[in-house]
Design an enzyme around this catalytic site. Structure first.
Site: not given
Length: 88
Positions: A18, A36
């Protein structure tokens, strides 16, 4: 401006996927998010030029150095309201 939603599976959580995605998205002047998911995947929603979205998708197959992307699903989506690119 276009927007796309990507779902990435494989080794994509706990490997700076990320954070690396955010860096690349900002470099491409995209806005949106990387999050997530409970099933171990990562959702990326990004908005910007068609060329920038294509470049992001291409880069995301590589992802962070420790990630191993197994699959990518891309679908169109609404343009995110955020003016930045965030992780969550």
């Amino acid at each position: 401006m276009q927007a796309a939603r990507f779902i990435f599976t494989g080794v994509v959580q706990g490997v700076f996927f990320r954070a690396s995605t955010r860096e690349r998205a900002l470099a491409l002047q995209l806005r949106g998010h990387a999050r997530n998911q409970a099933d171990g995947s990562v959702e990326v929603v990004a908005a910007g030029s068609a060329a920038a979205l294509e470049a992001l998708e291409h880069w995301l197959w590589q992802g962070s150095p420790a990630s191993k992307v197994a699959s990518v699903t891309r679908t169109p989506c609404a343009i995110p309201t955020t003016e930045a690119f965030v992780t969550g």
